[in-house]
Design a protein around this motif. Structure first.
Motif, PDB file in Angstrom:
ATOM      1  N   ARG A   1       0.712  -1.606  -0.103  1.00 15.83           N
ATOM      2  CA  ARG A   1       0.120  -0.073   0.142  1.00 15.83           C
ATOM      3  C   ARG A   1       0.880   0.785   0.046  1.00 15.83           C
ATOM      4  N   ILE A   2       1.070   2.153  -0.961  1.00 17.10           N
ATOM      5  CA  ILE A   2       1.172   3.328  -1.407  1.00 17.10           C
ATOM      6  C   ILE A   2       0.552   4.681  -1.050  1.00 17.10           C
ATOM      7  N   ALA A   3      -0.276   4.858  -0.658  1.00 11.55           N
ATOM      8  CA  ALA A   3      -1.219   4.947  -1.298  1.00 11.55           C
ATOM      9  C   ALA A   3      -0.950   6.893  -0.542  1.00 11.55           C
TER      10      ALA A   3
ATOM     11  N   LEU B   1      -3.094   1.256  -4.355  1.00 10.39           N
ATOM     12  CA  LEU B   1      -2.035   3.255  -4.670  1.00 10.39           C
ATOM     13  C   LEU B   1      -3.132   4.356  -4.879  1.00 10.39           C
ATOM     14  N   ASP B   2      -4.454   3.656  -3.860  1.00 14.11           N
ATOM     15  CA  ASP B   2      -5.344   5.372  -3.593  1.00 14.11           C
ATOM     16  C   ASP B   2      -4.831   6.719  -3.405  1.00 14.11           C
TER      17      ASP B   2
ATOM     18  N   GLY C   1      -5.840  -1.132  -6.042  1.00 12.81           N
ATOM     19  CA  GLY C   1      -6.835   0.321  -5.559  1.00 12.81           C
ATOM     20  C   GLY C   1      -6.320   1.422  -5.888  1.00 12.81           C
ATOM     21  N   LEU C   2      -7.072   1.947  -6.710  1.00 14.81           N
ATOM     22  CA  LEU C   2      -6.991   2.716  -7.723  1.00 14.81           C
ATOM     23  C   LEU C   2      -7.676   4.209  -6.993  1.00 14.81           C
ATOM     24  N   GLY C   3      -8.638   4.391  -6.111  1.00 16.33           N
ATOM     25  CA  GLY C   3      -9.303   4.689  -6.565  1.00 16.33           C
ATOM     26  C   GLY C   3      -8.840   6.629  -5.877  1.00 16.33           C
TER      27      GLY C   3
ATOM     28  N   LEU D   1     -12.015   2.449  -8.607  1.00 15.53           N
ATOM     29  CA  LEU D   1     -11.930   2.821  -9.761  1.00 15.53           C
ATOM     30  C   LEU D   1     -12.398   4.322  -9.527  1.00 15.53           C
ATOM     31  N   GLU D   2     -13.344   4.761  -8.052  1.00 16.62           N
ATOM     32  CA  GLU D   2     -13.983   5.678  -7.687  1.00 16.62           C
ATOM     33  C   GLU D   2     -13.290   6.946  -7.975  1.00 16.62           C
TER      34      GLU D   2
END
Length: 371
Positions: free
Chosen positions: A217-219, A239-240, A262-264, A287-288
């Motif tokens: 996780r690199i959000a 990656l949100d 996770g690309l939201g 993708l939200e």
């Protein structure tokens, strides 16, 4: 007669109390004798032998040593919220878990953790760490969980224990991930690096080589694209809340076992056709809150996809085959969550057959578009 009975009773009480006192004194004499050095006994079988050449006898410790102010129990040393500025020096060597959260520790020196070869978990969240000696972790051969979140580290600590299963370095000042930063870590389940000012060019080529990790996780960073060279072993990639503008064909080609993506909350405008073909095992895609104008291509070919979040984008049209395959091709798992609310699509124009491969009507979250 009464006087005779009274005297007899007093004599009887005195006779019974004397042996009890003698027995107690005898027991004390034995304990004292055992603690003394016996010059005449070559084997020195005393319970607490003391050599005569010692200037002072060592103290007798009834309970294990515990750092001042901490609480110790069952090989757990709990030292959180004490205002500590350094790691305590007298931690028992058989300790399995050390909790040092919410203190003011600025540095881990070379010998601060020396000898703690049984340590399983080390919690250093919410301190002021900015420096960790390169040899600070050399004794921690069994360390599985290391929490360094909410500190002031500017790079990944060097020479991390190869035994780690979970590394959390969330909310620091990491701008750089150096080459071979995780080399030799073959059993890492979770790598949490979110909320760091990390750019794509801050990740050196080879930074993730020689490691196995399942959840990354690199959000909340400063990434503008999906990082290159992440481990191919990934099951989850989050990656949100970055600044990613698109997904290219080669971005996901390494992650054939990926199950959650996770690309939201990025700035994604386009997803290149065929990008999702590299992740056939994917179960969940976020993708939200992006800038997509259409449903991403390739979703019907993802036989195991169950959740796709597309709400709060710019999707104006949904085709009848955007989610479900046609002909003899069948999904292995039905959708249990499709979110499309917050898009300018006219939901009353969407054909019912569009969601023919959905578990039930409650699995589709549509709603009206509201500006």
């Amino acid at each position: 007669m009464k006087e005779y009975v009274l005297l007899s009773f007093l004599a009887l009480c005195s006779a019974k109390s004397f042996p009890m006192k003698s027995k107690y004194m005898a027991t004390n004499d034995i304990m004292l004798k055992d603690m003394e050095d016996d010059d005449d006994d070559d084997d020195n079988n005393a319970l607490f032998p003391i050599k005569r050449e010692s200037p002072t006898p060592p103290p007798f410790q009834m309970f294990p040593v515990c750092p001042f102010g901490c609480q110790c129990s069952l090989r757990v040393v709990q030292c959180s919220d004490l205002g500590l500025t350094s790691i305590p020096s007298n931690i028992p060597l058989d300790t399995r878990l050390i909790d040092l959260q919410n203190n003011k520790i600025k540095e881990i020196k070379e010998n601060d953790l020396k000898g703690l070869s049984s340590l399983y978990a080390l919690f250093l969240n919410n301190n002021k760490l900015s420096k960790i000696h390169p040899k600070a972790f050399q004794s921690l051969k069994k360390l599985r969980r290391l929490y360094l979140s909410h500190n002031q580290l500017i790079e990944i600590p060097s020479n991390l224990p190869k035994s780690l299963a979970e590394l959390r370095i969330h909310d620091n000042k990491v701008k750089k991930v150096q080459k071979d930063a995780f080399k030799g870590m073959m059993s890492l389940h979770v790598l949490e690096m979110s909320a760091n000012p990390l750019h794509n060019d801050g990740i050196e080529p080879g930074a993730f080589e020689g490691m196995v990790v399942y959840h990354v996780r690199i959000a909340e960073a400063k990434l503008t694209s999906i990082p290159k060279g992440l481990p191919s072993s990934l099951y989850e990639l989050h990656l949100d809340h970055n600044k990613i503008t698109g997904v290219e064909l080669e971005d996901l080609i390494r992650y054939k076992d990926l199950q959650r993506l996770g690309l939201g909350n990025n700035k994604i405008k386009e997803i290149e056709n065929g990008s999702f073909a590299s992740i056939p095992s994917i179960r969940e895609i976020h993708l939200e809150n992006n800038k997509l104008k259409k449903v991403p291509p390739g979703l019907p070919e993802l036989k195991y996809l169950q959740v796709i979040f597309l709400h709060s984008n710019h999707v104006s049209k949904v085709g009848v085959n955007d989610f479900c395959s046609t002909g003899s091709r069948q999904k292995k798992s039905l959708y249990r969550g499709i979110s499309l609310f917050g898009n300018p699509v006219k939901y009353w124009e969407v054909q019912p057959a569009t969601f023919r491969c959905v578990l039930g009507r409650t699995s589709v979250h549509f709603g009206n578009f509201r500006k």
